[in-house]
Scaffold this active site. Sequence first.
Site, PDB file in Angstrom:
ATOM      1  N   ASN A 219       0.803  -1.221   0.000  1.00  0.00           N
ATOM      2  CA  ASN A 219       0.000   0.000   0.000  1.00  0.00           C
ATOM      3  C   ASN A 219       0.841   1.278   0.000  1.00  0.00           C
ATOM      4  O   ASN A 219       0.461   2.284  -0.590  1.00  0.00           O
ATOM      5  CB  ASN A 219      -1.014   0.002   1.151  1.00  0.00           C
ATOM      6  CG  ASN A 219      -0.354  -0.138   2.497  1.00  0.00           C
ATOM      7  OD1 ASN A 219       0.650  -0.827   2.664  1.00  0.00           O
ATOM      8  ND2 ASN A 219      -0.910   0.525   3.500  1.00  0.00           N
TER       9      ASN A 219
ATOM     10  N   GLY B 199       2.654  -5.899   7.177  1.00  0.00           N
ATOM     11  CA  GLY B 199       1.578  -6.534   6.427  1.00  0.00           C
ATOM     12  C   GLY B 199       0.429  -6.903   7.337  1.00  0.00           C
ATOM     13  O   GLY B 199       0.255  -6.327   8.419  1.00  0.00           O
TER      14      GLY B 199
ATOM     15  N   GLU C  56       4.888  -5.200  12.030  1.00  0.00           N
ATOM     16  CA  GLU C  56       4.038  -4.020  11.877  1.00  0.00           C
ATOM     17  C   GLU C  56       2.788  -4.439  11.112  1.00  0.00           C
ATOM     18  O   GLU C  56       2.850  -4.723   9.920  1.00  0.00           O
ATOM     19  CB  GLU C  56       4.781  -2.918  11.120  1.00  0.00           C
ATOM     20  CG  GLU C  56       5.993  -2.365  11.860  1.00  0.00           C
ATOM     21  CD  GLU C  56       5.638  -1.688  13.160  1.00  0.00           C
ATOM     22  OE1 GLU C  56       4.436  -1.466  13.413  1.00  0.00           O
ATOM     23  OE2 GLU C  56       6.562  -1.373  13.932  1.00  0.00           O
ATOM     24  N   MET C  57       1.660  -4.470  11.820  1.00  0.00           N
ATOM     25  CA  MET C  57       0.430  -4.970  11.209  1.00  0.00           C
ATOM     26  C   MET C  57      -0.640  -3.872  11.211  1.00  0.00           C
ATOM     27  O   MET C  57      -0.348  -2.744  10.894  1.00  0.00           O
ATOM     28  CB  MET C  57       0.032  -6.257  11.909  1.00  0.00           C
ATOM     29  CG  MET C  57       1.114  -7.336  11.659  1.00  0.00           C
ATOM     30  SD  MET C  57       0.912  -8.917  12.490  1.00  0.00           S
ATOM     31  CE  MET C  57       1.255  -8.512  14.193  1.00  0.00           C
TER      32      MET C  57
ATOM     33  N   CYS D 101      -2.578   1.632   6.708  1.00  0.00           N
ATOM     34  CA  CYS D 101      -2.671   0.811   7.924  1.00  0.00           C
ATOM     35  C   CYS D 101      -3.110   1.608   9.140  1.00  0.00           C
ATOM     36  O   CYS D 101      -3.713   1.049  10.059  1.00  0.00           O
ATOM     37  CB  CYS D 101      -1.338   0.116   8.194  1.00  0.00           C
ATOM     38  SG  CYS D 101       0.053   1.247   8.456  1.00  0.00           S
TER      39      CYS D 101
ATOM     40  N   GLU E 236     -10.595  -5.517   9.430  1.00  0.00           N
ATOM     41  CA  GLU E 236     -10.112  -4.190   9.067  1.00  0.00           C
ATOM     42  C   GLU E 236     -10.690  -3.800   7.710  1.00  0.00           C
ATOM     43  O   GLU E 236     -10.658  -4.586   6.761  1.00  0.00           O
ATOM     44  CB  GLU E 236      -8.580  -4.196   9.005  1.00  0.00           C
ATOM     45  CG  GLU E 236      -7.969  -2.838   8.735  1.00  0.00           C
ATOM     46  CD  GLU E 236      -6.446  -2.864   8.763  1.00  0.00           C
ATOM     47  OE1 GLU E 236      -5.849  -1.782   8.599  1.00  0.00           O
ATOM     48  OE2 GLU E 236      -5.862  -3.952   8.934  1.00  0.00           O
TER      49      GLU E 236
END
Length: 458
Positions: A116, A189, A211-212, A245, A335
Amino acid sequence: MASKYHQLIEKQRTFFATGQTKEATFRIEQLKRFRQAVIQKHSAITDALNKDLKKSEFEAFATEVTGVLDEVNAAIEHLENWIKPVEVATPPLFGDAKSCIYYEPYGIVLIISTWNYPFVLGFKPLIGAIAAGNCCVLKPSEISANASHVIADIVNECFDEACCAVVECDARETAELLTERFDFIHYTGNTRVGKMVALAAAEHLTPTVLEMGGKSPCIVDKTADIALSVQSLCWGKLLNAGQTCVAPDYILVHKDVKDKLIEALKAQIIAFYGESIRSNPDYGRIINLHHFERLQSLLNEGHIVFGGKTDKSQLFIEPTIIDDVNWNSKIMQEEVFGPIFPILTYSDLTETIQILASREKPLALYLYSTDETVQQQVIRDVPSGGGCINATILHMLNANLPFGGVGNSGIGYYHGRWSIETFSNKKSVLNKTPTNEPSMLYPPYDDHIQILKQIYLE
């Protein structure tokens, strides 16, 4: 059986063993070459983002190119200060000694990035890992294929693969890559794949940063300045067509200002993108058909009060406001990651905070309120990786703040000097001056207990 990537990783391990990456001058030179390559290829970067995500040139440059350049400039300027040993206090019982923390690079770092924001989410951890003195393997997302190719071009142009290399591969080959032993892994991701990365890392006891994302709430209380609030709220939600995110995932608005907020949101979306949003070049597109269909299925939720138009051929989803959503709605179970505003209403803030605190911890938390008591209550009682008050996303853009998740939204942090903390082993060293004076630590203890009690108990 060794993977097809084994030779590359061993080549980096051999180079790391030479000690060159431990020299600050070497790291700075690498970062300067990287900066120059990004500057030279900025048009290729924005072109690739337009091909993959239909990002406008301004949005691509402002959100990706400037973010990378800010990060690398800060690393070049402050690196020598960031990596200095830090002296800390030493207990008097230890005698004449000095205690220091040394920042030692881990070694070979694997960075798995996402689609993204392919450049900023791939290059920011890469900058941090190089600044900390590591060798790196960067695996960009195959979903944003055009960006991935430009990333590979930039890295191949300014680094020897023994120091830093890009691996372009699919999910199956990524699983093969993860069978190799790395000294550190940084992943960005979704949570499902993050768990797979964590399992692979556990095989070698490799430390990780994950990192989500998650469902980042946006609370709008009755004291909020609605007109000002919707400007930053819409910007944060619709940036990159909602594929961010840390975008506000859903809005929790006080019942007294709900109608006013919805009308203001409608007006703001039109002010940003006009009546014909589909033809506006400032508005992006969904990355692929899979994500388009996933988002389209969420439009069956609640009651659409604005938007809702889609075009499969263009992967276009109009900014959409959905009212009459509750905690059990399908759209609240995953999400959103798209340009859809689910609206929930609350009347009791304390009860709402309890609900939020009982759910998975989000990557970000946003609050629009002019009541300082409410501000402190929400920040204190709702766990999150980070967030903003009367703003969205800006906390992530401040390199002086650590960026990361908590719980289901992530493990660890980075950005700026915090990347040095993340990509370095903090080696604790006590340096004692040799002396003939007897130490209280050594036998025979005789009356040492009395002296010790005097020091600690009186």
